[in-house]
Design an enzyme around this catalytic site. Structure first.
Site, mmCIF file in Angstrom:
data_model
loop_
_atom_site.group_PDB
_atom_site.id
_atom_site.type_symbol
_atom_site.label_atom_id
_atom_site.label_comp_id
_atom_site.label_asym_id
_atom_site.label_seq_id
_atom_site.Cartn_x
_atom_site.Cartn_y
_atom_site.Cartn_z
ATOM 1 N N TYR A 202 -30.007 14.757 6.594
ATOM 2 C CA TYR A 202 -29.366 14.440 5.313
ATOM 3 C C TYR A 202 -30.412 14.461 4.200
ATOM 4 O O TYR A 202 -30.203 15.073 3.152
ATOM 5 C CB TYR A 202 -28.714 13.051 5.437
ATOM 6 C CG TYR A 202 -28.068 12.536 4.181
ATOM 7 C CD1 TYR A 202 -26.868 13.077 3.713
ATOM 8 C CD2 TYR A 202 -28.638 11.485 3.451
ATOM 9 C CE1 TYR A 202 -26.263 12.589 2.562
ATOM 10 C CE2 TYR A 202 -28.032 10.988 2.311
ATOM 11 C CZ TYR A 202 -26.848 11.541 1.875
ATOM 12 O OH TYR A 202 -26.247 11.055 0.732
ATOM 13 N N LYS A 206 -30.581 16.945 0.880
ATOM 14 C CA LYS A 206 -30.596 16.450 -0.505
ATOM 15 C C LYS A 206 -31.867 16.909 -1.232
ATOM 16 O O LYS A 206 -31.845 17.155 -2.430
ATOM 17 C CB LYS A 206 -30.469 14.919 -0.524
ATOM 18 C CG LYS A 206 -29.094 14.416 -0.055
ATOM 19 C CD LYS A 206 -27.963 14.784 -1.018
ATOM 20 C CE LYS A 206 -26.623 14.196 -0.626
ATOM 21 N NZ LYS A 206 -25.522 14.554 -1.520
HETATM 22 N N1 LIG Z 1 -22.480 6.044 -0.284
HETATM 23 C C1 LIG Z 1 -23.778 6.079 -0.585
HETATM 24 O O1 LIG Z 1 -24.509 5.067 -0.418
HETATM 25 C C2 LIG Z 1 -24.370 7.324 -1.196
HETATM 26 C C3 LIG Z 1 -25.689 7.252 -1.673
HETATM 27 C C4 LIG Z 1 -26.262 8.413 -2.231
HETATM 28 C C5 LIG Z 1 -25.520 9.570 -2.314
HETATM 29 N N2 LIG Z 1 -24.237 9.599 -1.825
HETATM 30 C C6 LIG Z 1 -23.501 10.877 -1.937
HETATM 31 O O2 LIG Z 1 -22.277 10.628 -2.597
HETATM 32 C C7 LIG Z 1 -21.357 11.670 -2.278
HETATM 33 C C8 LIG Z 1 -20.001 11.063 -1.936
HETATM 34 O O3 LIG Z 1 -20.145 10.299 -0.750
HETATM 35 P P1 LIG Z 1 -19.402 8.917 -0.506
HETATM 36 O O4 LIG Z 1 -20.443 7.880 -0.347
HETATM 37 O O5 LIG Z 1 -18.332 8.703 -1.526
HETATM 38 O O6 LIG Z 1 -18.821 9.167 0.956
HETATM 39 P P2 LIG Z 1 -17.330 9.451 1.477
HETATM 40 O O7 LIG Z 1 -16.460 8.292 1.117
HETATM 41 O O8 LIG Z 1 -17.522 9.784 2.901
HETATM 42 O O9 LIG Z 1 -16.841 10.697 0.628
HETATM 43 C C9 LIG Z 1 -17.269 12.008 0.920
HETATM 44 C C10 LIG Z 1 -16.304 12.977 0.284
HETATM 45 O O10 LIG Z 1 -16.795 14.309 0.542
HETATM 46 C C11 LIG Z 1 -15.754 15.035 1.182
HETATM 47 N N3 LIG Z 1 -16.277 16.036 2.109
HETATM 48 C C12 LIG Z 1 -17.097 15.841 3.160
HETATM 49 N N4 LIG Z 1 -17.299 17.001 3.808
HETATM 50 C C13 LIG Z 1 -16.585 17.944 3.151
HETATM 51 C C14 LIG Z 1 -16.366 19.339 3.347
HETATM 52 N N5 LIG Z 1 -16.898 19.998 4.365
HETATM 53 N N6 LIG Z 1 -15.587 19.995 2.449
HETATM 54 C C15 LIG Z 1 -15.018 19.342 1.425
HETATM 55 N N7 LIG Z 1 -15.152 18.023 1.211
HETATM 56 C C16 LIG Z 1 -15.936 17.340 2.064
HETATM 57 C C17 LIG Z 1 -14.930 14.013 1.924
HETATM 58 O O11 LIG Z 1 -13.635 14.543 2.212
HETATM 59 P P3 LIG Z 1 -12.683 13.911 3.349
HETATM 60 O O12 LIG Z 1 -11.938 12.784 2.682
HETATM 61 O O13 LIG Z 1 -11.814 15.061 3.722
HETATM 62 O O14 LIG Z 1 -13.574 13.440 4.456
HETATM 63 C C18 LIG Z 1 -14.915 12.900 0.899
HETATM 64 O O15 LIG Z 1 -13.950 13.123 -0.096
HETATM 65 C C19 LIG Z 1 -21.997 12.468 -1.134
HETATM 66 O O16 LIG Z 1 -22.569 13.656 -1.654
HETATM 67 C C20 LIG Z 1 -23.091 11.535 -0.642
HETATM 68 O O17 LIG Z 1 -24.159 12.242 -0.046
HETATM 69 C C21 LIG Z 1 -23.657 8.512 -1.283
#
Ligand SMILES: NC(=O)c1ccc[n+]([C@@H]2O[C@H](COP(=O)([O-])OP(=O)(O)OC[C@H]3O[C@@H](n4cnc5c(N)ncnc54)[C@H](OP(=O)(O)O)[C@@H]3O)[C@@H](O)[C@H]2O)c1
Length: 411
Positions: A202, A206
């Site tokens: 991951y 990034k």
């Molecule tokens: N949460 C944290 O602490 C954190 C910190 C830093 C960065 N981020 C980043 O924030 C972003 C959103 O993550 P989140 O924390 O909100 O997690 P999340 O709730 O798991 O949301 C991820 C989203 O991405 C979609 N997704 C995953 N794989 C995909 C694919 N192959 N094609 C299309 N859509 C896809 C998921 O769709 P489905 O609903 O279909 O699964 C979901 O809508 C990500 O880029 C993550 O790396 C998160």
């Protein structure tokens, strides 16, 4: 990393997105869902949920439309659900073609979709899943939609925006230890390495996004499109569900104790996408501030990896563009960026591209069909002097290396 996270400064008052078309990838859960809701409430005219599961997307759209608070805040706005699976280029291309057919404008592209993958998992593109979903598909989305973002900026009289969700975890990259050689290739290495430690896949994916944006910003100015990235720190979302089972409970506990709510995180997204200025072009904001990048990214070694990644990513993109009619509509500045980026994509699984050149944009005409009609360009004269012939490739011609059209036409 402490247990508590700093509070997020309030957004300036008066953000109003009336008249704007905004794409949110991964709008079905977590940060993407929360930010999509907030953008609708801020009066955006069209909000597009770009999601892999359209049934889930449509259900969320229906829940938005049934929510009196959302409807009263933005009675005229529309919400559209469109399919986008970041695991395949075909889905990215279908999405962008369909989007350009349906919408004449794009003001803001939020590249939010992404996730963790903890063990090596190959997808149909031939790449490892984290690299495809978190990096390569985002590059393609950005480049395919760049001309539309540019033409929207021309009409609006102000830059359009792309904001890519990054992560501070890029600091934990494996590439700082033993970067792969040019002949091995970064993408090839990350696609095939079996023994990358947990979480590092991951972090690596990034880091690639960050290095790509930095290099893009070196070549592509911010006058038409401001392109930045941000990290929201720890946010309590469904991210932990993809972890191995023995880590899910501790990870979920950390998220509950430490994590921000997705609603809180929306201020960080909106700051990057609507408030932060051109100084953030090509940069990563941690929460709402650009902070010094890791020692590795700032080092000579990091600069080499950045340049190598660009040289690998661009041929890859060029191969994909070459079969895509939208490539011919690329704005000139975007074209230069794409030609460079295209070098990246082609390097997958074959001999690496050893050099690439850039010129001012020029039109290509077939000398066979239009003999003597078109004056030589400085570039074509330069090539002619060196005895270099340029095969003319027709849109839609398939096959690696691409080639000539079989008629033996040369510029
Ligand atoms: N949460 C944290 O602490 C954190 C910190 C830093 C960065 N981020 C980043 O924030 C972003 C959103 O993550 P989140 O924390 O909100 O997690 P999340 O709730 O798991 O949301 C991820 C989203 O991405 C979609 N997704 C995953 N794989 C995909 C694919 N192959 N094609 C299309 N859509 C896809 C998921 O769709 P489905 O609903 O279909 O699964 C979901 O809508 C990500 O880029 C993550 O790396 C998160």
């Amino acid at each position: 990393m402490g247990l508590f996270q700093p509070s997020i400064p309030p957004l300036p008052p008066g953000i109003d997105l009336a008249g704007q078309t905004v794409v949110v990838t991964g709008a079905t859960s977590g940060i993407g869902l929360a930010v999509a809701k907030r953008i609708v409430k801020l009066h955006a005219s069209n909000v597009i949920f770009a999601v892999r599961d359209t049934v889930k997307g449509e259900a969320l759209k229906a829940s938005f439309l049934a929510d009196p608070e959302i409807r009263s805040a933005n009675p005229k706005g529309t919400i559209q659900v469109m399919q986008l699976n970041m695991e395949t280029y075909e889905s990215v291309k279908t999405f962008t073609s369909e989007f350009m057919r349906r919408f004449g404008e794009l003001h803001v592209l939020l590249l939010n979709a992404g996730g963790m993958s903890h063990q090596r998992e190959m997808v149909s593109s031939g790449h490892e899943k984290a690299i495809q979903v978190n990096y390569l598909s985002n590059v393609m989305l950005l480049l395919e939609l760049l001309p539309l973002l540019e033409s929207t900026a021309d009409k609006a009289g102000k830059p359009s925006r792309v904001t890519w969700t990054g992560s501070r975890s890029y600091r934990q990259t494996s590439l700082n230890k033993n970067p792969p050689s040019v002949s091995k290739g970064i993408l090839n290495h990350l696609d095939h390495a079996e023994s990358i430690p947990l979480f590092t896949r991951y972090a690596d994916s990034k880091l690639l996004g960050l290095l790509f944006l930095r290099e893009l910003a070196n070549r592509y100015g911010h006058d038409k499109v401001i392109i930045n990235s941000f990290c929201p720190n720890t946010v309590d979302t469904g991210m932990a569900t993809s972890m191995p089972f023995y880590l899910r409970i501790p990870a979920a506990a950390i998220m509950k104790v430490k994590g921000r709510s997705p609603d809180e995180a929306t201020s960080i997204v909106l700051n990057a996408a609507f408030v932060a200025g051109e100084e953030t072009h090509g940069n990563l904001l941690e929460d709402c501030t650009v902070v010094p990048l890791s020692m590795f990214v700032q080092s000579d070694e990091g600069a080499k990896v950045q340049s190598q990644l660009w040289n690998e990513t661009s041929p890859h993109s060029r191969r994909i563009f070459s079969g895509n009619p939208s490539g011919s509509r690329l704005a000139s500045s975007a074209l230069r960026a794409c030609v460079a980026v295209a070098t990246l994509v082609l390097n997958h699984g074959s001999a690496p591209v050893l050099a690439s050149v850039f010129s001012e944009p020029f039109q290509v005409f077939s000398a066979k069909k239009f003999p003597g009609v078109i004056e030589s360009t400085p570039l074509s004269k330069c090539f002619a002097l060196q005895g270099i012939k340029i095969p003319i490739r027709k849109d839609g011609v398939k096959g690696r290396g691409g080639g000539g059209d079989g008629d033996g036409e040369y510029d």
